[in-house]
Scaffold this motif. Structure first.
Motif, short mmCIF file in Angstrom:
data_model
loop_
_atom_site.label_atom_id
_atom_site.label_comp_id
_atom_site.label_asym_id
_atom_site.label_seq_id
_atom_site.Cartn_x
_atom_site.Cartn_y
_atom_site.Cartn_z
N ARG A 604 0.83 -1.20 0.00
CA ARG A 604 0.00 0.00 0.00
C ARG A 604 0.87 1.25 0.00
NH1 ARG A 604 -3.98 -0.82 4.95
NH2 ARG A 604 -2.10 -1.74 5.85
N PRO A 605 0.33 2.37 -0.49
CA PRO A 605 1.10 3.62 -0.48
C PRO A 605 1.43 4.03 0.96
CG PRO A 605 -0.87 3.83 -1.85
CD PRO A 605 -1.00 2.55 -1.10
N VAL A 606 2.52 4.78 1.09
CA VAL A 606 2.96 5.27 2.39
C VAL A 606 3.07 6.79 2.32
CG1 VAL A 606 4.77 5.23 4.13
CG2 VAL A 606 4.20 3.13 2.89
N LEU A 607 2.41 7.47 3.25
CA LEU A 607 2.45 8.93 3.33
C LEU A 607 3.34 9.31 4.50
CD1 LEU A 607 1.37 11.69 2.41
CD2 LEU A 607 -0.61 11.33 3.91
N MET A 631 5.94 5.82 -2.03
CA MET A 631 6.16 6.62 -0.83
C MET A 631 6.10 8.10 -1.21
SD MET A 631 9.08 4.79 1.53
CE MET A 631 8.71 3.24 2.37
N HIS A 632 5.36 8.86 -0.42
CA HIS A 632 5.15 10.28 -0.70
C HIS A 632 5.56 11.06 0.54
CE1 HIS A 632 2.66 9.10 -4.21
NE2 HIS A 632 2.32 8.07 -3.44
N LEU A 690 -4.83 8.66 -2.32
CA LEU A 690 -3.92 7.80 -1.56
C LEU A 690 -4.66 7.07 -0.43
CD1 LEU A 690 -0.73 10.05 -1.23
CD2 LEU A 690 -1.10 8.12 -2.77
N MET A 691 -5.51 7.81 0.29
CA MET A 691 -6.22 7.19 1.41
C MET A 691 -7.23 6.16 0.91
SD MET A 691 -4.48 8.64 3.61
CE MET A 691 -5.20 7.72 4.96
N GLN A 693 -6.68 4.18 -1.41
CA GLN A 693 -5.89 2.98 -1.68
C GLN A 693 -5.38 2.32 -0.40
OE1 GLN A 693 -2.86 3.63 -4.83
NE2 GLN A 693 -3.89 5.57 -5.21
N ALA A 695 -3.65 3.97 2.17
CA ALA A 695 -2.33 4.49 2.51
C ALA A 695 -2.06 4.44 4.01
CB ALA A 695 -2.18 5.92 2.00
N VAL A 697 0.15 6.12 7.15
CA VAL A 697 0.66 7.46 7.44
C VAL A 697 1.64 7.39 8.61
CG1 VAL A 697 0.05 9.83 8.02
CG2 VAL A 697 -1.55 8.42 6.71
N ARG A 732 -3.10 2.39 10.80
CA ARG A 732 -2.64 3.03 9.57
C ARG A 732 -1.98 4.38 9.84
NH1 ARG A 732 -7.59 3.31 5.52
NH2 ARG A 732 -6.02 4.57 4.38
#
Length: 738
Positions: A604-607, A631-632, A690-691, A693, A695, A697, A732
């Motif tokens: 999953r994406p990472v903020l 990753m953002h 992002l959320m 998907q 993400a 945090v 998360r």
């Protein structure tokens, strides 16, 4: 007795014998593998009658054919007065080699089955199997507690090398060990006569001699229709006894055949107990399933590693066990302190509180929370309670709440002080449950519930000031935490950052350290530098101080160096000491894991949201993003020239694809974009995607910054029917604040 005590004492006592059974079991697992490779297996559709014809042409005096679980065919015969057992090729009945039931000395099997003690030893082995089952059940309970439930069972394991080995080995072999314990008990029940396996009394049947010759085996209908796949054993009729019969044993039961007429004289079906026993035999020994035998052998060998790591953990815990000094007898004490602690650190705070109260003239008694009670002499009660796992009580205090709920409330004030970690959504949950139970029961309190984050000595001191005011007497809580064993780190390099005009010339620096090589034995004993990852904490003990200062790590052990970002704090002893180091200088340090902030293994994406030196652990996450997870990074500073920490590295990682996107804001330059929370609000639409998907945090920076970020994200997430508390509850969202 709780699960932890059951696991510990069974493991330390019966576990010693279980190691012996595990090792001998691993050795015995060699036999099924050897048998599977030693002789060819019979075709499953080959009629038993055909096999008998082939065998009788090549083996004189054959009396029994046995179809081994491995699939091989063994013929038992007599050559004169000498019994023989031979592997035969089912394709032509040719003798291949002599058969032996085991290539191992018989005493190995006897040691495994009966401890070389005969029938008494069989009872002992059954007792060990039962104890091993209890060890496995308790291990599962403790494992779930440690990892935070079933969903986190496969999460990364933290702690000393011994703890990681114990948990990792347990996670792999626990199911198999539980199965072998159950199958051992099943087999023991039969061996000890507790369960009857026989289908009944063997029927008194005879072949009826008619004066004619016995039928050729090809004319025996049962043997012609029965395939070798279903055969377990076939006994030939004795040549010297004309009334003897053929006896056939299959998975379904036993049958007797008249040698002259070919009729089936009797048949006994297998009992459920026999079928269960056969399954238990396969699952426990691997007979007939050599890949499973390999698994059993490996698991048996792992029992030794399991036990050794457990002993090391017990020894480490014993060394760190609390020892309260100056404890007054319970009946004479006017102040009682009750402690709930999983790792032992809360006991240190209790000792500090006891010493301070004793210096004020009080008689103080300190004990574990499960011993909660008051006496006629009691005037004040303090409860220092840590939270374990996903909001649970420490193991020793697991029944304390129920115990307190049964007590009649008194007039003595009971004050609760909680210890926990804000990274977890259940921060100080056990202390809160205690507070609610006590107030519901009607116990008064001197102070409202206070929560201590990450064993902060400063927070504890402030609570002591409030306590002194409430008691109306002087009281100083100057807690010096017990520092774990330290490792000497050597500074390899430093990257300096200048502060604003008028400040110190070196306002901040990225410091990179190396550590000395250490052997396996030292790490097992908990010595040397513990395993660490980006986001964990390093405790630095500056010279002249006994109080460590914690810094978030920008690297993991796999990187080959330990890296932190340090900013000069006004009057800061540790920051001054660190910023004064030059390459080649040394500092004492230790690792404290920070599991609540670690990134789970996910796609999953990472903020990542950081400000100032708070970008350090986030830089470590990006550095180890070998799988190129999206990753953002949102980074906030004051001036891109002075405090864009890890700037060149971040640009390099962006080019490598380790970092997907970068948003920077700087609050002290024109058109700098304000603060990081302002950037989040401007990027609301991007964050929505992002959320959606799923993400994850991670936020790191000052407490004020973290609060501003949480408020901004709450506003951004509102259209999605989400909030920061909801994300925390789903694990998360996590913060590392200072």
């Amino acid at each position: 007795m709780g699960w932890k005590a059951i696991h510990r004492w069974l493991g330390l006592t019966i576990g010693t014998l279980a190691v012996m059974l595990g090792i001998t079991g691993a050795i015995l697992a060699f036999d099924p593998v050897r048998q599977a490779w030693q002789a060819p297996a019979a075709p499953g559709d080959l009629p038993v009658a055909t096999l008998v014809e082939r065998v009788t042409r090549t083996v004189l005096g054959a009396e029994e054919i046995r179809h081994l679980p491995s699939g091989a065919i063994v013929v038992f015969s007599f050559d004169g007065d000498q019994p023989q057992a031979s592997y035969v090729d089912p394709a032509d009945g040719r003798v291949l080699d002599a058969w032996q039931p085991s290539a191992l000395p018989r005493w190995v099997k006897n040691l495994h089955r009966s401890l070389l003690l005969g029938d008494a030893g069989r009872w002992g082995a059954a007792g060990i199997a039962l104890a091993m089952g209890l060890i496995c059940v308790s291990a599962l309970v403790l494992l779930l507690r440690r990892m935070g439930g079933w969903q986190q069972l496969a999460a990364r394991v933290r702690g000393s090398l011994a703890q990681r080995i114990h948990v990792l080995v347990g996670r792999v072999v626990l199911a198999v060990l539980t199965l072998t314990s159950l199958t051992a008990l099943t087999m023991s029940a039969s061996t000890l006569g507790l369960v009857a396996l026989d289908a009944g009394t063997e029927p008194a049947v005879l072949s009826v001699a008619t004066g004619q010759a016995a039928l050729p085996v090809a004319q025996l209908a049962m043997l012609q229709s029965l395939s070798v796949q279903d055969l377990r054993r076939l006994n030939f009729p004795a040549q010297a006894d004309p009334e003897d019969t053929w006896k056939v044993t299959t998975d379904q039961g036993e049958g007797w055949i008249d040698r002259y007429s070919g009729q089936t004289l009797a048949w006994l079906d297998s009992t459920p107990a026999q079928r269960i026993y056969e399954w238990a035999l396969v699952l426990h020994t691997g007979e007939g399933a050599w890949p499973w035998a390999v698994v059993l052998g490996l698991v048996g060998a792992c029992v030794l590693l399991f036990w050794l790591s457990g002993v090391v953990m017990w020894w480490q815990a014993r060394r760190q066990a609390p020892h309260i000094t100056g404890n007054s007898p319970l009946a004479e004490a006017d102040v009682l302190i009750f402690v709930a602690s999983e790792g032992g650190s809360t006991w240190g705070f209790a000792q500090t509180l006891q010493d301070a109260l004793s210096q004020g003239g009080h008689r103080v008694h300190t004990s574990a929370l499960e011993n909660f009670k008051t006496t006629a002499a009691t005037r004040q009660v303090f409860v220092l309670a840590a939270t374990y796992g996903d909001g649970q009580a420490p193991a020793h205090a697991s029944h304390a709440l129920a115990h307190i709920a049964k007590l009649s409330p008194g007039a003595v004030p009971v004050t609760v002080l909680g210890f926990g970690d804000r990274q977890f959504g259940v921060f100080c949950a056990f202390a809160e449950a205690l507070e609610q139970t006590l107030r519901t029961q009607g116990w008064p309190t001197l102070l409202p519930l206070e929560r201590i984050h990450q064993q902060s000595s400063q927070q504890f001191t402030r609570w002591g000031e409030a306590l002194a005011q409430a008691l109306g007497e002087p009281l100083v809580l100057d807690h010096v935490p017990r520092v774990p064993p330290t490792t000497v780190l050597s500074l390899v390099s430093r990257q300096d950052f200048a502060g604003p005009p008028g400040s110190a010339p070196q306002a901040a620096a990225i410091l990179r350290f190396s550590w000395p090589a250490q052997g396996l034995g030292a790490r097992l004993r908990g010595h040397g530098l513990a395993r660490f990852a980006a986001g964990d904490l390093v405790g630095i003990v500056p010279s002249g101080s006994a109080v460590p200062r914690y810094y978030s790590l920008a690297s993991g052990r796999e990187d080959g160096f330990l890296e932190i970002c340090v900013r000069q704090m006004p009057g800061g002893l540790c920051s001054t000491h660190l910023l004064g180091l030059q390459p080649g200088d040394f500092v004492a340090a230790f690792i404290r894991s920070n599991p609540g902030f670690a990134l789970p293994r996910t796609r999953r994406p990472v903020l990542l949201i950081g400000a100032g030196t708070g970008v350090a652990p986030l830089a470590g996450f990006i550095r180890r993003n070998d799988r190129r997870i999206p990753m953002h990074l949102y980074f906030g500073g004051r001036d891109p020239v002075r405090d864009f920490y890890f700037g060149p590295e971040i640009g390099h990682w962006l080019g490598e694809g380790r970092l997907t996107s970068l948003q920077t804001v700087f609050s002290r330059v024109p058109e700098g974009g304000g603060y990081v929370q302002d950037a989040l609000r401007r990027d609301a639409e991007h964050l929505h995607g992002l959320m959606a998907q799923g993400a994850i945090v991670r936020v790191c920076g000052s407490r004020a910054m973290a609060q501003g970020v949480a408020e901004a994200l709450d506003a951004v997430l509102a259209p999605l029917q989400l909030s920061v508390p909801q994300l925390k509850a789903k694990e998360r969202y996590a913060e590392d604040v200072f």
